[in-house]
Enzyme design. Structure first.
Site, PDB file in Angstrom:
ATOM      1  N   GLY A 228       7.062  -6.321  -6.281  1.00  0.00           N
ATOM      2  CA  GLY A 228       5.742  -5.780  -6.576  1.00  0.00           C
ATOM      3  C   GLY A 228       5.842  -4.596  -7.512  1.00  0.00           C
ATOM      4  O   GLY A 228       6.815  -4.448  -8.256  1.00  0.00           O
ATOM      5  N   SER A 229       4.839  -3.735  -7.440  1.00  0.00           N
ATOM      6  CA  SER A 229       4.748  -2.636  -8.408  1.00  0.00           C
ATOM      7  C   SER A 229       5.665  -1.470  -8.031  1.00  0.00           C
ATOM      8  O   SER A 229       6.076  -1.335  -6.871  1.00  0.00           O
ATOM      9  CB  SER A 229       3.302  -2.158  -8.491  1.00  0.00           C
ATOM     10  OG  SER A 229       2.932  -1.613  -7.244  1.00  0.00           O
ATOM     11  N   GLY A 233       6.706   0.029  -4.330  1.00  0.00           N
ATOM     12  CA  GLY A 233       8.133  -0.009  -4.004  1.00  0.00           C
ATOM     13  C   GLY A 233       8.637   1.363  -3.576  1.00  0.00           C
ATOM     14  O   GLY A 233       9.396   1.490  -2.605  1.00  0.00           O
ATOM     15  N   GLU A 250      12.446  -5.572  -6.160  1.00  0.00           N
ATOM     16  CA  GLU A 250      12.190  -6.242  -7.437  1.00  0.00           C
ATOM     17  C   GLU A 250      10.876  -5.678  -7.969  1.00  0.00           C
ATOM     18  O   GLU A 250       9.805  -6.065  -7.498  1.00  0.00           O
ATOM     19  CB  GLU A 250      12.076  -7.758  -7.232  1.00  0.00           C
ATOM     20  CG  GLU A 250      13.349  -8.421  -6.771  1.00  0.00           C
ATOM     21  CD  GLU A 250      14.372  -8.590  -7.879  1.00  0.00           C
ATOM     22  OE1 GLU A 250      14.117  -8.160  -9.023  1.00  0.00           O
ATOM     23  OE2 GLU A 250      15.449  -9.141  -7.596  1.00  0.00           O
ATOM     24  N   CYS A 284       6.541 -10.124 -14.388  1.00  0.00           N
ATOM     25  CA  CYS A 284       7.286  -8.860 -14.353  1.00  0.00           C
ATOM     26  C   CYS A 284       8.288  -8.791 -15.504  1.00  0.00           C
ATOM     27  O   CYS A 284       8.529  -7.724 -16.054  1.00  0.00           O
ATOM     28  CB  CYS A 284       8.004  -8.706 -13.028  1.00  0.00           C
ATOM     29  SG  CYS A 284       9.024 -10.118 -12.635  1.00  0.00           S
TER      30      CYS A 284
END
Ligand code: NAD
Length: 480
Positions: A228-229, A233, A250, A284
């Site tokens: 995610g963002s 994170g 990630e 991403c």
């Protein structure tokens, strides 16, 4: 009367409703068409308890590994059988094209096949300590793996973590995104039909700040796998620190491709289409910056502009080149970044606004030039169909520009001179570098970031080792 299709959470081997339901909106038309049960804290606790029970029973980890191979292959077959139905749902809830949605389920099935091939090959080592000792290591499952999934590729990102986790013998609790949560439920159907032990997989949809955060801090969580963002994170890492829970992160990216003077421009154009317009740029590892040698700069701008202006735009079901963004807020965010870039003095070569005359969340394919290096549009992730094109004169300058953000997910080089391409690639900051084709890797190649793009690796053989912990057993045998 409620006319929306209903979807459920999957907890402890059963489908569960809830008191509250989250509406799911079709991004191509801005209309709600389904709803999903919103899991609460009690549901999250029930899922964690079920997963813990499954771990403690040894139902996944104590069986002969060949049994896990059988389960994973069966899940892959069930996913294939569900693909048509599931892809239609994914296309509708996410906005992505039907072909991309199908491809996502095909990829999901591949993850299970790939890690099925490893599930019976997780072998330890024996360490010589002289005749009086026997010493060996084994790879043990982490236990309960909490996996938090974003909305851009929900089934395939889910499968990417779920398949290796199961292959290694972990039980899993998955938190689906609030936006686009429906298609992931088909993966649970596949697991159920494949006959996995009860509690081995659990899926909850609910607010990240409520159940996501609760799962991360849960005493039964032995691992966090987050995609995610960056801000989320960072928040999760702070929460995971409370119990020192190991994490895989990630996160986002602002990835650059370098186009050298001898690049094949047809390859560059194909990669622009795939790299920034695929999935409406909500990737991403999107190619969001293109650094072009000054001798080819005008040519690339002109060709990229013609490409962008020639793209078909429409609802995913029509399989156009460019589909809507996933939500109204995502559209507003992308449009806002474009507006600020123009206000800051960038040249908008084409696009820069939403598509008019539709209720859907369509953003025009957008190219920017004359962008300041320290500006938001050069430094920050847009997560939309927006490409920044920037010239360079020397290889050193290109590398410095490419490496000059806080991110480091992927990078790329275009050059017919492979010696220079490889030299440049080795200097780029990122977990994966593509030469002459953006997204040249596959599920077999390790993927992950450095810097603000995160740490740990998914995909490939290496990812399996994110889902195990090493145990060493040292035995004194003398006199026994
Ligand atoms: P997001 O961070 O807003 O949400 C991701 C997930 O985290 C959602 O399920 C959300 O509910 C959950 N969440 C939110 N707050 C939480 C909390 N406090 N505790 C636990 N969970 C919480 O990201 P998004 O908008 O869904 O996805 C877009 C972002 O994801 C982009 O930045 C993109 O680059 C990144 N991404 C990275 C990869 C990768 O593999 N590196 C892949 C896809 C997307």
């Amino acid at each position: 009367m409620n006319t929306l299709d209903r979807y459920y959470n999957y907890i402890d081997g059963a489908w569960k409703g809830a008191e509250a339901w989250l509406e799911v909106i079709d991004p191509a038309s801005d209309t709600p068409f389904a709803e999903i049960a919103e899991a609460g804290i009690e549901d999250a606790d029930a899922a964690m308890t079920a997963a813990r029970r499954c771990v403690d029973s040894g139902a996944l980890s104590s069986v002969r590994p060949a049994q896990r191979v059988t389960w994973l292959l069966a899940i892959a077959e069930e996913i294939k059988a569900l693909t048509e139905e599931a892809a239609e749902v994914l296309c509708r809830e996410n906005g992505k094209s039907l072909d991309v949605a199908r491809g996502e389920f095909e990829e999901s099935a591949r993850y299970f096949e790939y890690y099925a091939g490893m599930a019976d090959k997780i072998e330890g080592t024996s360490i010589p300590l002289g005749d009086d000792y026997v010493d060996f290591t084994s790879y043990e499952p982490m236990g309960v793996s909490v996996q938090i999934v974003p909305w851009n590729f929900p089934p395939s990102i889910c499968a990417r973590s779920l398949a290796p986790a199961l292959a290694a013998g972990n039980a899993v609790v998955i938190k689906s995104p609030e936006i686009s949560p429906l298609a992931m439920t088909f993966l649970m159907t596949a697991c159920e039909r494949a006959g996995l032990p009860q509690g081995a997989v659990n899926l909850l949809c609910g607010k990240g700040s409520v159940i996501g955060s609760h799962l991360v801090k849960h005493r039964d969580a032995n691992q966090i796998v987050f995609t995610g963002s960056v801000p989320t994170g960072q928040r999760i890492l702070r929460d995971a620190a409370e119990r020192a829970t190991p994490s895989v992160m990630e996160l986002g990216g602002k990835s650059a491709a370098i186009v050298h003077a001898d690049a094949d421009i047809e390859q560059v154009l194909e990669s622009i289409q795939a790299g920034i317009f695929f999935n409406a740029g909500q990737v991403c590892s999107a190619m969001s910056r293109l650094l072009v040698h000054r001798s080819r700069y005008d040519e690339v701008i002109a060709r990229a502009r013609a490409l962008a202006e020639g793209l078909s735009i429409g609802p995913g079901v029509e399989n156009p080149d460019l589909t809507p963004l996933v939500s109204r807020s995502q559209l507003e965010q992308v449009e806002g970044m474009c507006r600020r870039a123009i206000e800051a003095g960038a040249t908008c070569v084409t696009g820069g606004e939403r598509v008019s005359g539709t209720n859907g969340y369509f953003m025009q394919p957008t190219l920017f030039a004359d962008v300041a290096i320290d500006s938001e549009i050069f430094q920050e992730e847009v997560f939309g169909p927006v490409l920044v094109i920037h010239p360079f004169d020397t290889e050193d300058e290109a590398v410095e520009l490419a490496n000059g953000t806080e991110f480091g997910l992927v990078a790329g080089v275009f050059d017919t001179r492979l010696d220079r391409a490889l030299r440049t690639a080795r200097r780029l900051r990122g977990g994966q570098v593509f030469i002459n084709e953006w997204f040249a890797g596959g599920i077999e190649t390790p993927f992950g970031g450095v810097g603000l793009s995160g740490f740990g690796r998914e995909k490939g053989q290496e990812a399996l080792y994110s889902y195990v912990q090493t145990r060493n057993i040292a035995v004194r045998v003398k006199g026994a």
